[in-house]
Write a protein that holds these residues in place. Structure first.
Motif, PDB file in Angstrom:
ATOM      1  N   ASP A 257      85.284 -10.873  73.971  1.00  0.00           N
ATOM      2  CA  ASP A 257      83.853 -10.844  74.283  1.00  0.00           C
ATOM      3  C   ASP A 257      83.056 -10.268  73.113  1.00  0.00           C
ATOM      4  OD1 ASP A 257      83.937 -12.074  76.711  1.00  0.00           O
ATOM      5  OD2 ASP A 257      83.740 -10.249  77.919  1.00  0.00           O
ATOM      6  N   LEU A 258      83.587  -9.239  72.483  1.00  0.00           N
ATOM      7  CA  LEU A 258      82.880  -8.653  71.343  1.00  0.00           C
ATOM      8  C   LEU A 258      82.750  -9.651  70.204  1.00  0.00           C
ATOM      9  CD1 LEU A 258      83.994  -4.922  70.863  1.00  0.00           C
ATOM     10  CD2 LEU A 258      81.686  -5.814  71.230  1.00  0.00           C
ATOM     11  N   THR A 259      83.812 -10.414  69.964  1.00  0.00           N
ATOM     12  CA  THR A 259      83.752 -11.436  68.916  1.00  0.00           C
ATOM     13  C   THR A 259      82.683 -12.472  69.231  1.00  0.00           C
ATOM     14  OG1 THR A 259      86.084 -11.155  68.348  1.00  0.00           O
ATOM     15  CG2 THR A 259      85.059 -13.235  67.724  1.00  0.00           C
ATOM     16  N   ALA A 260      82.650 -12.937  70.478  1.00  0.00           N
ATOM     17  CA  ALA A 260      81.648 -13.926  70.884  1.00  0.00           C
ATOM     18  C   ALA A 260      80.244 -13.346  70.800  1.00  0.00           C
ATOM     19  CB  ALA A 260      81.941 -14.405  72.306  1.00  0.00           C
ATOM     20  N   LEU A 261      80.093 -12.092  71.197  1.00  0.00           N
ATOM     21  CA  LEU A 261      78.781 -11.446  71.139  1.00  0.00           C
ATOM     22  C   LEU A 261      78.317 -11.311  69.695  1.00  0.00           C
ATOM     23  CD1 LEU A 261      76.415  -9.997  72.503  1.00  0.00           C
ATOM     24  CD2 LEU A 261      77.799  -7.905  72.544  1.00  0.00           C
ATOM     25  N   ASP A 262      79.221 -10.904  68.824  1.00  0.00           N
ATOM     26  CA  ASP A 262      78.839 -10.725  67.422  1.00  0.00           C
ATOM     27  C   ASP A 262      78.473 -12.048  66.766  1.00  0.00           C
ATOM     28  OD1 ASP A 262      79.070  -7.989  67.505  1.00  0.00           O
ATOM     29  OD2 ASP A 262      81.145  -7.958  66.794  1.00  0.00           O
ATOM     30  N   GLN A 263      79.078 -13.152  67.222  1.00  0.00           N
ATOM     31  CA  GLN A 263      78.663 -14.460  66.704  1.00  0.00           C
ATOM     32  C   GLN A 263      77.234 -14.783  67.141  1.00  0.00           C
ATOM     33  OE1 GLN A 263      81.795 -17.176  68.020  1.00  0.00           O
ATOM     34  NE2 GLN A 263      82.675 -17.183  65.954  1.00  0.00           N
ATOM     35  N   LEU A 264      76.908 -14.439  68.386  1.00  0.00           N
ATOM     36  CA  LEU A 264      75.537 -14.650  68.862  1.00  0.00           C
ATOM     37  C   LEU A 264      74.540 -13.818  68.061  1.00  0.00           C
ATOM     38  CD1 LEU A 264      76.006 -14.606  72.753  1.00  0.00           C
ATOM     39  CD2 LEU A 264      75.263 -16.561  71.388  1.00  0.00           C
ATOM     40  N   LEU A 265      74.974 -12.638  67.632  1.00  0.00           N
ATOM     41  CA  LEU A 265      74.073 -11.713  66.949  1.00  0.00           C
ATOM     42  C   LEU A 265      74.002 -11.951  65.444  1.00  0.00           C
ATOM     43  CD1 LEU A 265      75.001  -8.382  68.786  1.00  0.00           C
ATOM     44  CD2 LEU A 265      73.130  -9.957  69.272  1.00  0.00           C
ATOM     45  N   ASP A 266      74.845 -12.845  64.930  1.00  0.00           N
ATOM     46  CA  ASP A 266      74.888 -13.124  63.498  1.00  0.00           C
ATOM     47  C   ASP A 266      73.906 -14.238  63.168  1.00  0.00           C
ATOM     48  OD1 ASP A 266      75.434 -13.747  60.884  1.00  0.00           O
ATOM     49  OD2 ASP A 266      77.575 -14.128  61.169  1.00  0.00           O
ATOM     50  N   HIS A 271      76.599 -20.267  65.627  1.00  0.00           N
ATOM     51  CA  HIS A 271      76.590 -19.893  67.042  1.00  0.00           C
ATOM     52  C   HIS A 271      75.504 -18.865  67.359  1.00  0.00           C
ATOM     53  CE1 HIS A 271      80.389 -22.014  67.559  1.00  0.00           C
ATOM     54  NE2 HIS A 271      80.879 -21.356  66.530  1.00  0.00           N
ATOM     55  N   SER A 272      74.681 -18.524  66.378  1.00  0.00           N
ATOM     56  CA  SER A 272      73.661 -17.492  66.587  1.00  0.00           C
ATOM     57  C   SER A 272      72.716 -17.875  67.718  1.00  0.00           C
ATOM     58  CB  SER A 272      72.840 -17.296  65.308  1.00  0.00           C
ATOM     59  OG  SER A 272      71.718 -16.461  65.566  1.00  0.00           O
ATOM     60  N   ILE A 273      72.314 -16.866  68.450  1.00  0.00           N
ATOM     61  CA  ILE A 273      71.358 -17.098  69.536  1.00  0.00           C
ATOM     62  C   ILE A 273      70.035 -17.622  68.999  1.00  0.00           C
ATOM     63  CG2 ILE A 273      70.303 -14.788  69.622  1.00  0.00           C
ATOM     64  CD1 ILE A 273      70.759 -15.005  72.753  1.00  0.00           C
ATOM     65  N   LEU A 274      69.758 -17.350  67.717  1.00  0.00           N
ATOM     66  CA  LEU A 274      68.514 -17.830  67.104  1.00  0.00           C
ATOM     67  C   LEU A 274      68.462 -19.352  67.025  1.00  0.00           C
ATOM     68  CD1 LEU A 274      68.127 -15.307  64.136  1.00  0.00           C
ATOM     69  CD2 LEU A 274      66.800 -15.361  66.258  1.00  0.00           C
ATOM     70  N   HIS A 275      69.635 -19.997  67.056  1.00  0.00           N
ATOM     71  CA  HIS A 275      69.691 -21.452  66.888  1.00  0.00           C
ATOM     72  C   HIS A 275      69.755 -22.201  68.220  1.00  0.00           C
ATOM     73  CE1 HIS A 275      70.109 -20.461  62.780  1.00  0.00           C
ATOM     74  NE2 HIS A 275      71.406 -20.188  62.785  1.00  0.00           N
ATOM     75  N   ARG A 276      69.758 -21.480  69.324  1.00  0.00           N
ATOM     76  CA  ARG A 276      69.883 -22.146  70.618  1.00  0.00           C
ATOM     77  C   ARG A 276      68.512 -22.643  71.086  1.00  0.00           C
ATOM     78  NH1 ARG A 276      75.054 -20.931  73.138  1.00  0.00           N
ATOM     79  NH2 ARG A 276      74.229 -22.166  74.864  1.00  0.00           N
TER      80      ARG A 276
END
Length: 293
Positions: A257-266, A271-276
């Motif tokens: 989960d931490l790995t997935a979260l850090d991808q969202l935050l990168d 996979h960044s949340i900025l690109h969704r």
């Protein structure tokens, strides 16, 4: 309302370290930008017959409520109180940009840096309206704070307490693809953290207000649902909120989960949340309108 509910980034959090204050200032500003319509609707709902000439904003943060109140009540002057010098500096800049400069004889905003947990408060006048958005649950002794507000208000004055149902939610169900349900697990971890460290979150404010001598004239829960959308503000708001959550939730999350979260935050990750383009803003806030009779 804030934010900031969201947020120990809480939109009006009244005391944080200056290191945290910079991060929090961003989330409070974004909360104000994204949820401006909802903040305005809360103010318009308040049972006010005669427009107040004097308002106090307790735990003002960077001024989401401050500026909305001044816009709704154009004849009012407002005293904005917060313990964070960084927040008050940001509010001064925003007030100047909005034409309600926070300095000089012509200014409608008076900034006061103070710890609201102190037994004695600075001189705040005799306001007809006191506004506290996402700040009451941070108080060390909220019952004492309510009594202080009761003594501060002009007879017949109104106290508006706005509390948030935690951080907003942004991701659709099933996201992110490599860790479905991640956002809910972060929220669960954060709720556990808050239960230990923020004991007054979710308090029965209606009962507390009545016990402090107020007459509760109204209670309203506003459900916010914006989107799905892809705007820069919503993307940054989601990024700041999840980044803020990570600090409190990380110890309860799995490595996956931490790995997935850090991808969202990168911000540089695909996979960044900025690109969704499928983000929504979903949250609730409750407001109590309480009269000093």
């Amino acid at each position: 309302m804030n934010h900031a509910s969201p947020h120990t980034a809480q939109h009006g959090a009244h005391h944080v370290s200056e290191h945290d204050a910079g991060d929090q200032a961003e989330i409070l500003d974004l909360d104000a930008e994204v949820l401006a319509e909802h903040i305005a609707s809360v103010i318009a709902w308040l049972p006010i017959e005669t427009s107040p000439r004097s308002i106090v904003d307790l735990g003002c943060g960077t001024g989401a409520g401050t500026l909305a109140l001044l816009k709704h009540f154009p004849e009012a002057e407002l005293t904005a109180v917060d313990s964070s010098a960084a927040h008050l500096h940001r509010l001064r800049e925003k007030a100047a940009a909005a034409g309600v400069a926070a300095a000089g004889a012509a200014g409608r905003v008076h900034l006061v840096q103070a710890d609201l947990d102190a037994t004695a408060w600075p001189e705040l006048g005799t306001p007809e309206l006191v506004w506290a958005s996402a700040s009451m649950h941070h108080m060390a002794d909220p019952d004492r704070t309510l009594q202080q507000v009761h003594g501060l208000l002009a007879p017949g004055g109104l106290f508006a307490v706005v509390e948030l149902a935690g951080f907003p939610r942004f991701l659709p169900e099933g996201a992110p693809e490599d860790a479905p349900g991640l956002e809910e697990r972060c929220h669960a971890a954060l709720e556990h953290h808050h239960a230990e460290h923020v004991p007054h979150r979710g308090a029965d404010w209606g009962t507390k207000l009545t016990e402090a001598g107020f007459t509760v004239e109204g209670e309203r829960t506003i459900t916010v649902s914006i989107g799905p959308t892809h705007t820069k503000a919503v993307g940054r708001y989601a990024l700041s909120s999840l980044r803020r959550m990570r600090g409190s939730a990380a110890s309860a999350l799995t490595a996956e989960d931490l790995t997935a979260l850090d991808q969202l935050l990168d911000g540089d990750s695909p996979h960044s949340i900025l690109h969704r383009g499928d983000l929504r803003v979903r949250t609730e806030r409750t407001v109590w309108a309480a009269r000093r009779t």
